[in-house]
Design a protein around this motif. Sequence first.
Motif, PDB file in Angstrom:
ATOM      1  N   GLU A  22       0.831  -1.210   0.000  1.00 12.07           N
ATOM      2  CA  GLU A  22       0.000   0.000   0.000  1.00 12.07           C
ATOM      3  C   GLU A  22       0.863   1.256   0.000  1.00 12.07           C
ATOM      4  OE1 GLU A  22      -2.434  -0.880   3.391  1.00 12.07           O
ATOM      5  OE2 GLU A  22      -3.987  -1.845   2.162  1.00 12.07           O
ATOM      6  N   ARG A  23       1.967   1.221   0.754  1.00 19.43           N
ATOM      7  CA  ARG A  23       2.885   2.368   0.752  1.00 19.43           C
ATOM      8  C   ARG A  23       3.510   2.555  -0.628  1.00 19.43           C
ATOM      9  NH1 ARG A  23       4.166   0.141   5.682  1.00 19.43           N
ATOM     10  NH2 ARG A  23       6.031  -0.862   4.867  1.00 19.43           N
ATOM     11  N   ARG A  24       3.936   1.453  -1.234  1.00 18.98           N
ATOM     12  CA  ARG A  24       4.556   1.547  -2.561  1.00 18.98           C
ATOM     13  C   ARG A  24       3.573   2.086  -3.591  1.00 18.98           C
ATOM     14  NH1 ARG A  24       6.838  -3.714  -0.941  1.00 18.98           N
ATOM     15  NH2 ARG A  24       8.996  -3.303  -0.367  1.00 18.98           N
ATOM     16  N   ILE A  25       2.336   1.661  -3.510  1.00 19.35           N
ATOM     17  CA  ILE A  25       1.329   2.154  -4.449  1.00 19.35           C
ATOM     18  C   ILE A  25       1.122   3.653  -4.266  1.00 19.35           C
ATOM     19  CG2 ILE A  25      -1.161   2.120  -4.946  1.00 19.35           C
ATOM     20  CD1 ILE A  25      -0.954  -0.973  -4.595  1.00 19.35           C
ATOM     21  N   ALA A  26       1.010   4.088  -3.033  1.00 17.64           N
ATOM     22  CA  ALA A  26       0.831   5.524  -2.773  1.00 17.64           C
ATOM     23  C   ALA A  26       2.024   6.321  -3.303  1.00 17.64           C
ATOM     24  CB  ALA A  26       0.647   5.771  -1.278  1.00 17.64           C
ATOM     25  N   GLU A  27       3.224   5.805  -3.085  1.00 16.11           N
ATOM     26  CA  GLU A  27       4.423   6.487  -3.588  1.00 16.11           C
ATOM     27  C   GLU A  27       4.419   6.537  -5.118  1.00 16.11           C
ATOM     28  OE1 GLU A  27       7.495   4.136  -1.814  1.00 16.11           O
ATOM     29  OE2 GLU A  27       7.236   5.052   0.165  1.00 16.11           O
ATOM     30  N   SER A  41       6.435  11.352 -19.850  1.00 17.88           N
ATOM     31  CA  SER A  41       5.705  10.118 -20.111  1.00 17.88           C
ATOM     32  C   SER A  41       5.471   9.355 -18.807  1.00 17.88           C
ATOM     33  CB  SER A  41       6.493   9.237 -21.075  1.00 17.88           C
ATOM     34  OG  SER A  41       5.853   7.986 -21.225  1.00 17.88           O
ATOM     35  N   VAL A  42       4.268   8.826 -18.677  1.00 21.04           N
ATOM     36  CA  VAL A  42       3.917   8.054 -17.479  1.00 21.04           C
ATOM     37  C   VAL A  42       3.647   6.588 -17.814  1.00 21.04           C
ATOM     38  CG1 VAL A  42       3.010  10.062 -16.237  1.00 21.04           C
ATOM     39  CG2 VAL A  42       1.476   8.665 -17.646  1.00 21.04           C
ATOM     40  N   THR A  43       3.889   6.193 -19.054  1.00 21.04           N
ATOM     41  CA  THR A  43       3.548   4.844 -19.499  1.00 21.04           C
ATOM     42  C   THR A  43       4.201   3.772 -18.626  1.00 21.04           C
ATOM     43  OG1 THR A  43       3.292   5.642 -21.759  1.00 21.04           O
ATOM     44  CG2 THR A  43       3.556   3.260 -21.460  1.00 21.04           C
ATOM     45  N   ALA A  44       5.508   3.822 -18.471  1.00 24.57           N
ATOM     46  CA  ALA A  44       6.214   2.810 -17.674  1.00 24.57           C
ATOM     47  C   ALA A  44       5.797   2.892 -16.214  1.00 24.57           C
ATOM     48  CB  ALA A  44       7.723   2.982 -17.814  1.00 24.57           C
ATOM     49  N   ALA A  45       5.618   4.105 -15.719  1.00 18.59           N
ATOM     50  CA  ALA A  45       5.222   4.280 -14.319  1.00 18.59           C
ATOM     51  C   ALA A  45       3.827   3.707 -14.072  1.00 18.59           C
ATOM     52  CB  ALA A  45       5.271   5.760 -13.943  1.00 18.59           C
ATOM     53  N   GLU A  46       2.930   3.866 -15.031  1.00 19.35           N
ATOM     54  CA  GLU A  46       1.588   3.306 -14.890  1.00 19.35           C
ATOM     55  C   GLU A  46       1.605   1.786 -14.993  1.00 19.35           C
ATOM     56  OE1 GLU A  46      -0.582   5.575 -17.812  1.00 19.35           O
ATOM     57  OE2 GLU A  46      -1.347   6.920 -16.258  1.00 19.35           O
ATOM     58  N   GLN A  47       2.483   1.258 -15.839  1.00 15.36           N
ATOM     59  CA  GLN A  47       2.614  -0.198 -15.923  1.00 15.36           C
ATOM     60  C   GLN A  47       3.103  -0.763 -14.593  1.00 15.36           C
ATOM     61  OE1 GLN A  47       5.173  -0.577 -19.349  1.00 15.36           O
ATOM     62  NE2 GLN A  47       3.453  -0.622 -20.780  1.00 15.36           N
ATOM     63  N   LEU A  48       4.070  -0.085 -13.992  1.00 15.41           N
ATOM     64  CA  LEU A  48       4.560  -0.516 -12.684  1.00 15.41           C
ATOM     65  C   LEU A  48       3.443  -0.428 -11.645  1.00 15.41           C
ATOM     66  CD1 LEU A  48       6.687  -1.445 -10.690  1.00 15.41           C
ATOM     67  CD2 LEU A  48       7.469   0.934 -10.521  1.00 15.41           C
ATOM     68  N   LEU A  49       2.667   0.629 -11.693  1.00 15.29           N
ATOM     69  CA  LEU A  49       1.548   0.783 -10.759  1.00 15.29           C
ATOM     70  C   LEU A  49       0.551  -0.375 -10.914  1.00 15.29           C
ATOM     71  CD1 LEU A  49       0.050   2.400  -8.604  1.00 15.29           C
ATOM     72  CD2 LEU A  49      -0.946   3.773 -10.466  1.00 15.29           C
ATOM     73  N   THR A  51       1.235  -3.372 -11.927  1.00  9.12           N
ATOM     74  CA  THR A  51       1.892  -4.547 -11.348  1.00  9.12           C
ATOM     75  C   THR A  51       1.831  -4.514  -9.831  1.00  9.12           C
ATOM     76  OG1 THR A  51       3.372  -4.740 -13.253  1.00  9.12           O
ATOM     77  CG2 THR A  51       4.078  -5.820 -11.211  1.00  9.12           C
ATOM     78  N   LEU A  52       2.077  -3.356  -9.249  1.00  6.99           N
ATOM     79  CA  LEU A  52       2.003  -3.216  -7.796  1.00  6.99           C
ATOM     80  C   LEU A  52       0.595  -3.539  -7.297  1.00  6.99           C
ATOM     81  CD1 LEU A  52       4.079   0.065  -7.320  1.00  6.99           C
ATOM     82  CD2 LEU A  52       4.770  -2.243  -6.631  1.00  6.99           C
ATOM     83  N   ARG A  53      -0.407  -3.053  -8.008  1.00  9.32           N
ATOM     84  CA  ARG A  53      -1.796  -3.307  -7.607  1.00  9.32           C
ATOM     85  C   ARG A  53      -2.150  -4.790  -7.728  1.00  9.32           C
ATOM     86  NH1 ARG A  53      -4.212   2.190 -10.294  1.00  9.32           N
ATOM     87  NH2 ARG A  53      -4.059   3.463  -8.415  1.00  9.32           N
ATOM     88  N   GLN A  54      -1.664  -5.443  -8.775  1.00  6.35           N
ATOM     89  CA  GLN A  54      -1.913  -6.876  -8.932  1.00  6.35           C
ATOM     90  C   GLN A  54      -1.236  -7.671  -7.810  1.00  6.35           C
ATOM     91  OE1 GLN A  54      -0.618  -7.877 -12.894  1.00  6.35           O
ATOM     92  NE2 GLN A  54      -2.172  -6.588 -13.849  1.00  6.35           N
TER      93      GLN A  54
END
Length: 85
Positions: A22-27, A41-49, A51-54
């Motif tokens: 949850e902390r990582r997702i908020a960050e 660009s936020v493409t890679a950052a959104e992909q990581l997000l 993955t974090l949510r999954q």
Amino acid sequence: MPDLDAETRHLARAESAIAAGERRIAEQVDRIAHLRRCDLSVTAAEQLLDTLRQTLSGWQETREEIRRTIARIEEAARPGPARRA
């Protein structure tokens, strides 16, 4: 049958992993907002997000399974109704 102490330890680890996730997702959400403000660009950052949510969802499912296991162990340990001879 699973061991109550072991399952309790597993639950504590799952809770810790969930809190960290949850902390990582908020960050990561904050990072994405910063990137957007900087018009980057936020493409890679959104992909990581994603993955974090999954990953978080998996830990939450694991936590629920551990809770069900603990409930089964506790139920099995309860004394049953008195039996008549």
